[in-house]
Design a protein around this motif. Structure first.
Motif, PDB file in Angstrom:
ATOM      1  N   TRP A 585     -28.276   6.596  11.832  1.00 39.43           N
ATOM      2  CA  TRP A 585     -28.464   7.630  11.996  1.00 39.43           C
ATOM      3  C   TRP A 585     -30.257   7.096  12.873  1.00 39.43           C
ATOM      4  N   VAL A 586     -31.228   6.528  12.231  1.00 39.53           N
ATOM      5  CA  VAL A 586     -32.036   5.645  12.477  1.00 39.53           C
ATOM      6  C   VAL A 586     -32.283   5.716  14.621  1.00 39.53           C
ATOM      7  N   ALA A 587     -31.628   4.750  14.166  1.00 32.63           N
ATOM      8  CA  ALA A 587     -31.624   4.618  15.466  1.00 32.63           C
ATOM      9  C   ALA A 587     -31.254   5.428  16.418  1.00 32.63           C
ATOM     10  N   GLU A 588     -30.372   6.080  16.723  1.00 28.69           N
ATOM     11  CA  GLU A 588     -30.312   7.136  17.949  1.00 28.69           C
ATOM     12  C   GLU A 588     -31.611   7.943  17.503  1.00 28.69           C
ATOM     13  N   LEU A 589     -31.861   8.776  16.476  1.00 29.56           N
ATOM     14  CA  LEU A 589     -33.397   9.539  16.782  1.00 29.56           C
ATOM     15  C   LEU A 589     -34.829   9.162  17.374  1.00 29.56           C
ATOM     16  N   ALA A 590     -34.141   7.631  16.853  1.00 26.45           N
ATOM     17  CA  ALA A 590     -35.630   6.216  17.279  1.00 26.45           C
ATOM     18  C   ALA A 590     -35.427   6.739  18.891  1.00 26.45           C
ATOM     19  N   ALA A 591     -33.869   6.412  19.507  1.00 25.01           N
ATOM     20  CA  ALA A 591     -33.805   6.475  20.885  1.00 25.01           C
ATOM     21  C   ALA A 591     -34.584   7.490  21.551  1.00 25.01           C
ATOM     22  N   ILE A 592     -33.939   8.812  20.659  1.00 24.99           N
ATOM     23  CA  ILE A 592     -34.045  10.291  21.464  1.00 24.99           C
ATOM     24  C   ILE A 592     -35.836  10.412  21.352  1.00 24.99           C
ATOM     25  N   ASP A 593     -36.186  10.189  20.659  1.00 25.92           N
ATOM     26  CA  ASP A 593     -37.772  10.031  20.218  1.00 25.92           C
ATOM     27  C   ASP A 593     -38.654   9.145  21.209  1.00 25.92           C
ATOM     28  N   GLY A 594     -38.378   8.478  21.777  1.00 25.62           N
ATOM     29  CA  GLY A 594     -38.516   7.338  22.422  1.00 25.62           C
ATOM     30  C   GLY A 594     -39.715   6.258  21.180  1.00 25.62           C
ATOM     31  N   VAL A 595     -38.890   6.279  20.641  1.00 23.04           N
ATOM     32  CA  VAL A 595     -39.422   4.926  19.256  1.00 23.04           C
ATOM     33  C   VAL A 595     -39.429   3.456  19.658  1.00 23.04           C
ATOM     34  N   ASP A 596     -40.046   2.977  19.635  1.00 24.11           N
ATOM     35  CA  ASP A 596     -39.744   1.618  20.276  1.00 24.11           C
ATOM     36  C   ASP A 596     -39.264   0.689  18.982  1.00 24.11           C
ATOM     37  N   LEU A 597     -38.365   0.028  18.331  1.00 25.86           N
ATOM     38  CA  LEU A 597     -37.796  -0.234  17.020  1.00 25.86           C
ATOM     39  C   LEU A 597     -38.391  -1.786  16.676  1.00 25.86           C
ATOM     40  N   ASN A 598     -39.068  -2.780  17.899  1.00 26.31           N
ATOM     41  CA  ASN A 598     -39.918  -3.560  17.531  1.00 26.31           C
ATOM     42  C   ASN A 598     -41.231  -3.206  17.423  1.00 26.31           C
ATOM     43  N   GLY A 599     -41.382  -2.379  17.516  1.00 28.73           N
ATOM     44  CA  GLY A 599     -43.073  -1.888  17.236  1.00 28.73           C
ATOM     45  C   GLY A 599     -44.005  -1.342  18.217  1.00 28.73           C
ATOM     46  N   GLY A 600     -43.138  -0.980  19.515  1.00 33.17           N
ATOM     47  CA  GLY A 600     -44.313  -0.035  20.387  1.00 33.17           C
ATOM     48  C   GLY A 600     -43.813   1.399  20.959  1.00 33.17           C
ATOM     49  N   GLY A 601     -44.247   1.653  21.336  1.00 30.21           N
ATOM     50  CA  GLY A 601     -43.410   3.268  21.954  1.00 30.21           C
ATOM     51  C   GLY A 601     -44.526   4.088  21.006  1.00 30.21           C
ATOM     52  N   HIS A 602     -43.676   5.533  21.017  1.00 30.21           N
ATOM     53  CA  HIS A 602     -44.896   6.661  19.654  1.00 30.21           C
ATOM     54  C   HIS A 602     -44.100   6.919  18.982  1.00 30.21           C
ATOM     55  N   HIS A 603     -44.630   6.898  17.856  1.00 27.09           N
ATOM     56  CA  HIS A 603     -43.356   7.167  16.595  1.00 27.09           C
ATOM     57  C   HIS A 603     -43.651   8.370  16.145  1.00 27.09           C
ATOM     58  N   SER A 604     -42.144   8.751  16.112  1.00 26.33           N
ATOM     59  CA  SER A 604     -42.008  10.047  15.300  1.00 26.33           C
ATOM     60  C   SER A 604     -42.783  10.064  13.955  1.00 26.33           C
ATOM     61  N   SER A 605     -43.084  11.331  13.359  1.00 24.14           N
ATOM     62  CA  SER A 605     -43.187  11.008  11.962  1.00 24.14           C
ATOM     63  C   SER A 605     -42.191  10.578  10.615  1.00 24.14           C
ATOM     64  N   SER A 606     -40.901  10.804  11.024  1.00 19.45           N
ATOM     65  CA  SER A 606     -39.282  10.239   9.729  1.00 19.45           C
ATOM     66  C   SER A 606     -39.611   9.218  10.197  1.00 19.45           C
ATOM     67  N   VAL A 607     -39.180   8.942  11.414  1.00 19.23           N
ATOM     68  CA  VAL A 607     -38.609   7.873  11.934  1.00 19.23           C
ATOM     69  C   VAL A 607     -39.600   6.483  11.668  1.00 19.23           C
ATOM     70  N   GLU A 608     -41.223   6.665  11.733  1.00 21.38           N
ATOM     71  CA  GLU A 608     -42.347   5.893  11.614  1.00 21.38           C
ATOM     72  C   GLU A 608     -42.023   5.213   9.773  1.00 21.38           C
ATOM     73  N   GLN A 609     -42.115   6.431   9.139  1.00 20.60           N
ATOM     74  CA  GLN A 609     -42.196   6.396   7.853  1.00 20.60           C
ATOM     75  C   GLN A 609     -41.030   5.971   7.323  1.00 20.60           C
ATOM     76  N   TYR A 610     -39.580   6.216   8.167  1.00 23.42           N
ATOM     77  CA  TYR A 610     -37.939   4.739   7.272  1.00 23.42           C
ATOM     78  C   TYR A 610     -38.366   3.616   8.144  1.00 23.42           C
ATOM     79  N   LEU A 611     -39.411   3.303   9.052  1.00 22.37           N
ATOM     80  CA  LEU A 611     -39.717   1.797   9.671  1.00 22.37           C
ATOM     81  C   LEU A 611     -40.825   1.180   9.070  1.00 22.37           C
TER      82      LEU A 611
END
Length: 643
Positions: A585-611
């Motif tokens: 679910w984290v991967a899919e929510l990160a894609a929806i919120d525009g979060v780059d899992l490699n460290g770039g992009g804008h992080h949403s609160s819950s996904v960022e805390q998880y990473l």
């Protein structure tokens, strides 16, 4: 006897003087010489014997006459065969293998010869000298040895076999060992100690019956008394309350073999078996061993026991009973409180399994079960009866929803039908007894039923896919689903983690359903649906973290109590399940919120805390995906959750 000719007379063997003897009626001399036997006129002997000056001895006829045959009934034939069997048994059971006494009939004397001629007459035909014919003694009736002194008294037909096996008939014999009774509990190499059994009964009464009160165990019901009254129920309780996972799985395997032996091989039916099956069905997550559960089979066996015991309705006589004039069922009697609880609990469990796993149909609700529900409402013996009644009433609403969904064309009941079901649920909630107004078990059940009703409304097809006018009724149902999910998790997190050991398998299925529904609402791609507002109101990842924390606390405590084991505890598996689901679910929510899992992009609160917590390495864990969401939920407890 006179004939038409005045000069002819009848001889002793039935022939007429001057005429050949009938077939089979020749004298012994003519029969031995195979000559025609013609009796001379005016004499009592035949012409050949008179010419040879031999004594004319008539032969004994064993040939059946051609006259009218006497009709022998089937019962008489069976009685004759029984008499022959009795005589044979007496002959063989005699001391030293001696022949029976003269007063007892032998097998040869009581059984008619199958051939048309006796052995004596056949032997006489081939011997050079006449052989005296053996005269068969008259058959005497069977006599009971107890009437010994005077004239023997005939024994009744119904006591023939009984008289054979009496000690005075067969003589001295070794004492017969007592019959070995089948075991009342499964055979298992591990048996709980008295301390473990007492502790298991306390655990079952304190933590498990508050979620499924299918049996009343008063305070004076000790584990010894329970084992004597309901042995299989006792063993099933000891299995689900065992803290050691290895021992629990060994006991589970013995339960499966015991059920197969008792129900399939021995065709046994008892309330004790039904109680044990309810325990296994209710807490079946304690019996899973990296294979698909046998929940559907257990539910079918439980329903068959309900049918055989006549708990769901008053059994009626089949049509064949009128033809045979024999009753197939005993006279109806009033059901006991234990039987009423058992049939209601069986309906509750089979309906919950049917709704969650979509693999079988629930036990059909009948008017007799409705009468048991009303009886338990008015004459409850303990607080668990009120809880069971409330659970059944709520599940009846779910069952109506399942029936309406399966019968509708698009798997979506009409709106007015869903509104009526929601009104029924509201009435059940307002009519709860005072001690259940804040009961977490019943309130979480109500919240889940609200979710099921509103999800049926969401599943209805849209008015028009191309229209720009939003479907307000659909969005209202989606908002109601979100509120029901929030209420369910609020109730769940108010329960201490040590109480998790008593939660039923259906409860955990409800939890999985709520998680999946929250996930759908969190990722729903709809211009009129605000996914960020959903995350702000009920964050999916934070819910997973809270659930994971409770499972870790309980798993650590159970490891301390049981020690090291080969098989992992069920709550450890639940923890791995949550970790696997969350990583996907984290991967899919990160894609929806525009979060780059490699460290770039804008992080949403819950996904960022998880990473930031160092969980990025878990994103490659396999996730079980299925086209049918219900099949996915069914697979939550079937698959191997090892990463």
């Amino acid at each position: 006897m006179e004939t038409a000719s005045s000069s002819s007379t009848t001889t002793t063997n039935g022939s007429v003087n001057g005429m050949p003897a009938p077939y089979g009626r020749a004298c012994t001399n003519c029969a031995r010489a195979k000559c025609r036997c013609i009796y001379r006129t005016g004499g009592a002997d035949c012409e050949r014997c008179h010419r040879l000056r031999k004594e004319c001895i008539p032969s004994v006829s064993v040939r059946k006459r051609n006259g009218k045959r006497t009709h022998v009934s089937r019962a008489a034939q069976l009685e004759a065969k029984l008499e022959d069997l009795v005589s044979l048994l007496r002959h063989q059971a005699g001391p030293g293998g001696t022949a029976p006494s003269p007063g007892e009939p032998s097998v040869a004397s009581s059984t008619p010869a199958p051939s048309t001629r006796s052995a004596a007459s056949v032997a006489g035909d081939h011997s050079p000298h006449p052989v005296p014919v053996a005269v068969l003694p008259p058959q005497l009736p069977d006599c009971h040895p107890a009437h010994g002194k005077g004239r023997p008294t005939p024994v009744a037909r119904g006591t023939l076999l009984g008289s054979v096996f009496e000690p005075q008939d067969v003589g001295p014999r070794s004492p017969t060992p007592p019959p070995v009774e089948p075991p009342a509990i499964p055979y298992c190499t591990y048996q709980p100690s008295p301390f473990e059994a007492a502790d298991g009964l306390v655990t079952f009464r304190k933590y498990m019956l508050i979620f499924l009160p299918f049996v009343y165990l008063p305070s004076n019901m000790t584990e010894q008394r329970l084992r004597k009254t309901y042995p299989f129920l006792w063993f099933s309780i000891m299995t689900v309350t065992s803290k050691n996972a290895d021992r629990r799985l060994v006991m589970s395997e013995s339960i499966k073999k015991f059920i197969a032996q008792k129900m399939v091989m021995e065709h046994e039916k008892s309330l004790d078996l039904l109680f044990g099956l309810l325990v296994i069905m209710g807490w079946t997550h304690y019996h899973i061993k990296r294979e698909k559960p046998i929940l559907s089979l257990l539910a079918s066996l439980a329903k068959s026991l309900v049918f055989d015991l006549g708990l769901n309705k008053v059994p009626s006589e089949p049509y064949i009973s009128a033809c045979l004039k024999t009753a197939f069922h005993p006279p109806p009697r009033e059901k006991t409180m234990e039987e009423r609880r058992a049939v209601l609990a069986c309906f509750l469990l089979t309906s919950q399994i049917s709704h969650s796993l979509k693999r079988l149909d629930a036990l059909t609700w009948t008017s007799h079960m409705e009468e048991s529900l009303q009886f338990l409402t008015q004459r409850h013996e303990w607080e668990g009866d009120d809880l069971l009644v409330a659970q059944v009433k709520i599940q009846l609403i779910v069952e109506q929803l399942n029936r309406a969904t399966s019968q509708s064309i698009d798997n979506a009941p009409p709106s007015y039908y869903l509104s009526a079901l929601h009104t029924q649920l509201t009435n059940v909630k307002t009519q709860l007894p005072s001690h259940l107004q804040q009961n977490d078990t019943i309130l979480s059940h109500i919240s889940y039923t609200e979710l099921a009703i509103h999800e049926a409304a969401v599943a209805k097809p849209r008015i028009s896919p191309t229209t720009t006018v939003p479907d307000l009724q659909r969005y209202a149902a989606m908002e109601a689903c979100l509120n029901a999910i929030k209420d369910w998790f609020d109730r769940h997190f108010s329960i201490p983690s040590y109480v998790y050991i008593g939660m039923t398998f259906s409860y955990w299925c409800h939890m999985a359903h709520c998680l999946l529904s929250l996930y759908r609402l969190s990722v729903l791609d709809d211009p009129a649906w605000d996914r960020r507002a959903v995350r702000n109101k009920l964050d999916l990842l934070r819910i997973c973290d809270q659930l994971k924390l409770g499972f870790e606390e309980l798993s650590a405590k159970r490891r301390l109590d049981s020690g090291p084991t080969i098989e992992e505890d069920g709550f450890t598996k639940f923890n791995m399940m949550l970790r696997t689901m969350k990583s996907g679910w984290v991967a899919e929510l990160a894609a929806i919120d525009g979060v780059d899992l490699n460290g770039g992009g804008h992080h949403s609160s819950s996904v960022e805390q998880y990473l930031d917590a160092g969980n990025a390495n878990e994103l490659n864990l396999p996730l079980f995906h299925a086209e049918d969401p219900e099949a996915w939920m069914a697979g939550l407890f079937d698959m191997n959750w090892d990463p």
